[in-house]
Enzyme design. Structure first.
Site, PDB file in Angstrom:
ATOM      1  N   SER A 149       0.561  -1.242   0.028  1.00 27.35           N
ATOM      2  CA  SER A 149      -0.051  -0.113  -0.048  1.00 27.35           C
ATOM      3  C   SER A 149       0.772   1.295   0.025  1.00 27.35           C
ATOM      4  O   SER A 149       2.007   1.036   0.288  1.00 27.35           O
ATOM      5  CB  SER A 149      -0.934   0.133   1.351  1.00 27.35           C
ATOM      6  N   TYR A 162      -2.752   0.095  10.267  1.00 28.08           N
ATOM      7  CA  TYR A 162      -2.661  -0.287   9.016  1.00 28.08           C
ATOM      8  C   TYR A 162      -1.326  -0.092   8.424  1.00 28.08           C
ATOM      9  O   TYR A 162      -0.690  -1.019   7.740  1.00 28.08           O
ATOM     10  CB  TYR A 162      -3.550   0.399   8.201  1.00 28.08           C
TER      11      TYR A 162
HETATM   12  P1  NAP Z   1     -11.983  -4.547   0.604  1.00 30.49           P
HETATM   13  O1  NAP Z   1     -12.730  -4.141  -0.475  1.00 30.49           O
HETATM   14  O2  NAP Z   1     -12.138  -4.182   1.987  1.00 30.49           O
HETATM   15  O3  NAP Z   1     -11.872  -6.286   0.349  1.00 30.49           O
HETATM   16  C1  NAP Z   1     -11.107  -7.076   1.100  1.00 30.49           C
HETATM   17  C2  NAP Z   1     -11.790  -8.244   1.455  1.00 30.49           C
HETATM   18  O4  NAP Z   1     -11.053  -9.098   2.209  1.00 30.49           O
HETATM   19  C3  NAP Z   1     -13.176  -8.235   1.666  1.00 30.49           C
HETATM   20  O5  NAP Z   1     -14.116  -9.243   1.104  1.00 30.49           O
HETATM   21  C4  NAP Z   1     -12.960  -8.654   3.228  1.00 30.49           C
HETATM   22  O6  NAP Z   1     -14.134  -9.252   3.874  1.00 30.49           O
HETATM   23  C5  NAP Z   1     -12.029  -9.753   3.235  1.00 30.49           C
HETATM   24  N1  NAP Z   1     -11.348 -10.124   4.551  1.00 30.49           N
HETATM   25  C6  NAP Z   1     -11.242  -9.130   5.687  1.00 30.49           C
HETATM   26  N2  NAP Z   1     -10.711 -10.081   6.694  1.00 30.49           N
HETATM   27  C7  NAP Z   1     -10.557 -11.230   6.230  1.00 30.49           C
HETATM   28  C8  NAP Z   1     -10.211 -12.260   6.833  1.00 30.49           C
HETATM   29  N3  NAP Z   1      -9.795 -12.314   8.202  1.00 30.49           N
HETATM   30  N4  NAP Z   1      -9.883 -13.483   6.297  1.00 30.49           N
HETATM   31  C9  NAP Z   1     -10.318 -13.469   4.932  1.00 30.49           C
HETATM   32  N5  NAP Z   1     -10.985 -12.552   4.381  1.00 30.49           N
HETATM   33  C10 NAP Z   1     -10.911 -11.278   4.815  1.00 30.49           C
HETATM   34  O7  NAP Z   1     -10.481  -4.037   0.290  1.00 30.49           O
HETATM   35  P2  NAP Z   1      -9.881  -3.716  -1.244  1.00 30.49           P
HETATM   36  O8  NAP Z   1     -10.063  -2.316  -1.406  1.00 30.49           O
HETATM   37  O9  NAP Z   1     -10.243  -4.619  -2.492  1.00 30.49           O
HETATM   38  O10 NAP Z   1      -8.239  -4.054  -1.062  1.00 30.49           O
HETATM   39  C11 NAP Z   1      -7.574  -5.293  -1.052  1.00 30.49           C
HETATM   40  C12 NAP Z   1      -6.319  -5.453  -0.544  1.00 30.49           C
HETATM   41  O11 NAP Z   1      -5.552  -4.339  -1.117  1.00 30.49           O
HETATM   42  C13 NAP Z   1      -6.400  -5.204   0.978  1.00 30.49           C
HETATM   43  O12 NAP Z   1      -5.206  -5.651   1.611  1.00 30.49           O
HETATM   44  C14 NAP Z   1      -5.880  -3.478   1.094  1.00 30.49           C
HETATM   45  O13 NAP Z   1      -5.476  -3.282   2.106  1.00 30.49           O
HETATM   46  C15 NAP Z   1      -5.193  -3.707  -0.093  1.00 30.49           C
HETATM   47  N6  NAP Z   1      -5.083  -1.999  -0.699  1.00 30.49           N
HETATM   48  C16 NAP Z   1      -6.343  -1.632  -1.203  1.00 30.49           C
HETATM   49  C17 NAP Z   1      -6.025  -0.210  -1.740  1.00 30.49           C
HETATM   50  C18 NAP Z   1      -7.391   0.809  -2.061  1.00 30.49           C
HETATM   51  O14 NAP Z   1      -7.225   1.899  -2.372  1.00 30.49           O
HETATM   52  N7  NAP Z   1      -8.587   0.101  -2.403  1.00 30.49           N
HETATM   53  C19 NAP Z   1      -4.950   0.455  -1.853  1.00 30.49           C
HETATM   54  C20 NAP Z   1      -3.821  -0.149  -1.523  1.00 30.49           C
HETATM   55  C21 NAP Z   1      -3.688  -1.277  -1.021  1.00 30.49           C
HETATM   56  P3  NAP Z   1     -15.178  -8.073   4.558  1.00 30.49           P
HETATM   57  O15 NAP Z   1     -15.743  -7.419   3.446  1.00 30.49           O
HETATM   58  O16 NAP Z   1     -15.903  -8.843   5.674  1.00 30.49           O
HETATM   59  O17 NAP Z   1     -14.138  -7.076   5.280  1.00 30.49           O
HETATM   60  C1  GCO Z   2      -6.549   5.537   3.730  1.00 34.59           C
HETATM   61  C2  GCO Z   2      -6.684   4.428   2.674  1.00 34.59           C
HETATM   62  C3  GCO Z   2      -5.515   3.695   2.280  1.00 34.59           C
HETATM   63  C4  GCO Z   2      -5.721   2.855   0.955  1.00 34.59           C
HETATM   64  C5  GCO Z   2      -4.452   2.470   0.385  1.00 34.59           C
HETATM   65  C6  GCO Z   2      -3.654   3.321  -0.123  1.00 34.59           C
HETATM   66  O1  GCO Z   2      -7.269   5.359   4.679  1.00 34.59           O
HETATM   67  O2  GCO Z   2      -5.705   6.202   3.595  1.00 34.59           O
HETATM   68  O3  GCO Z   2      -7.715   3.398   3.084  1.00 34.59           O
HETATM   69  O4  GCO Z   2      -4.835   3.117   3.009  1.00 34.59           O
HETATM   70  O5  GCO Z   2      -6.559   1.875   1.210  1.00 34.59           O
HETATM   71  O6  GCO Z   2      -3.893   1.559   1.436  1.00 34.59           O
HETATM   72  O7  GCO Z   2      -2.477   2.717  -0.878  1.00 34.59           O
END
Ligand code: NAP
Ligand code: GCO
Length: 285
Positions: A149, A162
């Site tokens: 991230s 986080y």
């Molecule tokens: P999301 O929409 O919150 O989806 C995450 C998934 O993981 C959800 O289905 C969630 O279920 C599931 N989960 C949570 N806890 C779990 C557990 N203990 N065991 C199994 N599954 C679990 O997240 P996203 O935005 O798609 O992001 C996916 C990954 O990329 C995450 O690791 C996030 O930190 C990372 N990321 C996201 C962004 C962004 O901007 N979106 C940027 C950088 C990195 P629930 O719905 O119940 O929580």
């Molecule tokens: C926040 C956001 C970020 C994104 C992502 C950025 O609250 O700043 O949730 O953490 O999820 O991780 O790379």
């Protein structure tokens, strides 16, 4: 397809994407399926697994899906055994995608809230990687891709747990590379910028007066592209890091952030919302 492009194919591979009922995990799984891989996925409860199964069926993708909490080693070991039996082979590609975030000022965050984030975002990838590595070592190949991230590099208010987890995940990525690279196992990470998924929805919500969320305007002022990422933006990198084309890349976090990590940013008040390419002009205020 020319011979060179076959290096980007996932034909014959079994890919496990954790937490892949929706969001980035679903996007990665769809891209992998379209690149030839067989897909297995888990999520935290049956409702989400059923939601995911419906999404994959809608796209004509045959998957194995089951409930598995990535923080519980017994559930992970059982999931891997069941998935590999269902697919008739061992897992070649693991994407540690499952994650949570809690946006709470550190002085107000309870230890339990902190621990929940660390457990899912850092210990979960440790547990899942530990479960698939023995078979990868035996096979003499494997790909582990972690969900890092912007918070693997930067801090910001309210995301202490986080950021600590995602910073630790960067080092776990490097350590898996260091310890298992000798077995032709590559462990890298995707470092997305700010992507429009349910996890970031609270940062994009309109204000009561209909104006943009302050964070929405802020992050656009920090992103040269002046837009949020789309899940589709990440699919190419996810396939690349899972494919033979990246076999000599190891221990790296590849940032895919629209330029955030290279840009000092501009005054949010100087932005012209009419130029935003990812929202309707009438929406932007
Ligand atoms: P999301 O929409 O919150 O989806 C995450 C998934 O993981 C959800 O289905 C969630 O279920 C599931 N989960 C949570 N806890 C779990 C557990 N203990 N065991 C199994 N599954 C679990 O997240 P996203 O935005 O798609 O992001 C996916 C990954 O990329 C995450 O690791 C996030 O930190 C990372 N990321 C996201 C962004 C962004 O901007 N979106 C940027 C950088 C990195 P629930 O719905 O119940 O929580
Ligand atoms: C926040 C956001 C970020 C994104 C992502 C950025 O609250 O700043 O949730 O953490 O999820 O991780 O790379």
């Amino acid at each position: 397809m020319g011979d060179f492009l076959k290096n980007f194919s996932l034909e014959g591979k079994i890919a496990w994407i954790t937490g892949a009922s929706y969001g980035l995990g679903l996007a990665y799984a769809v891209a992998y399926a379209e690149s030839g891989a067989k897909i297995v996925f888990n999520d935290i409860n049956q409702e989400l697994v059923d939601k995911g199964l419906a999404e994959y069926k809608k796209r004509g993708i045959d998957v194995y899906g089951a409930v598995c909490d990535v923080t519980k080693e017994d559930q992970v070991v059982k999931f891997v055994a069941d998935a590999e039996k269902a697919m008739g082979g061992t897992i070649d590609i693991l994407v540690n995608n499952a994650g949570i975030i809690k946006r709470i000022p550190m002085t107000e965050m309870t230890v339990d809230q902190w621990q929940q984030v660390i457990d899912v975002d850092l210990t979960g990838p440790f547990i899942c990687s530990k479960a698939v590595l023995p078979a990868m070592i035996k096979k003499g190949s494997g790909k582990i891709i972690n969900a890092c991230s912007m918070m693997s590099e930067f801090g910001r208010e309210t995301v202490s747990a986080y950021a600590a987890a995602k910073g630790g995940l960067k080092m776990l990525t490097r350590n898996i590379c260091s310890e298992y690279g000798q077995y032709n196992i590559q462990c890298n990470a995707i470092g997305p910028g700010y992507i429009a998924t349910p996890q970031t929805a609270p940062l994009r919500e309109k204000q009561p007066d209909g104006s943009m969320h302050p964070f929405d305007r802020f992050i656009r002022s920090k992103t040269p592209a002046q837009r949020w990422g789309k899940t589709e933006d990440l699919m190419g990198l996810a396939v690349f890091l899972a494919s033979p084309a990246s076999d000599f890349i190891n221990g790296q976090v590849v940032y895919i952030d629209g330029g955030i990590s290279a840009y000092i940013g501009q005054d949010p008040n100087n932005l012209d919302p009419s130029k935003f390419t990812d929202i309707d002009e009438n929406e932007a205020q």
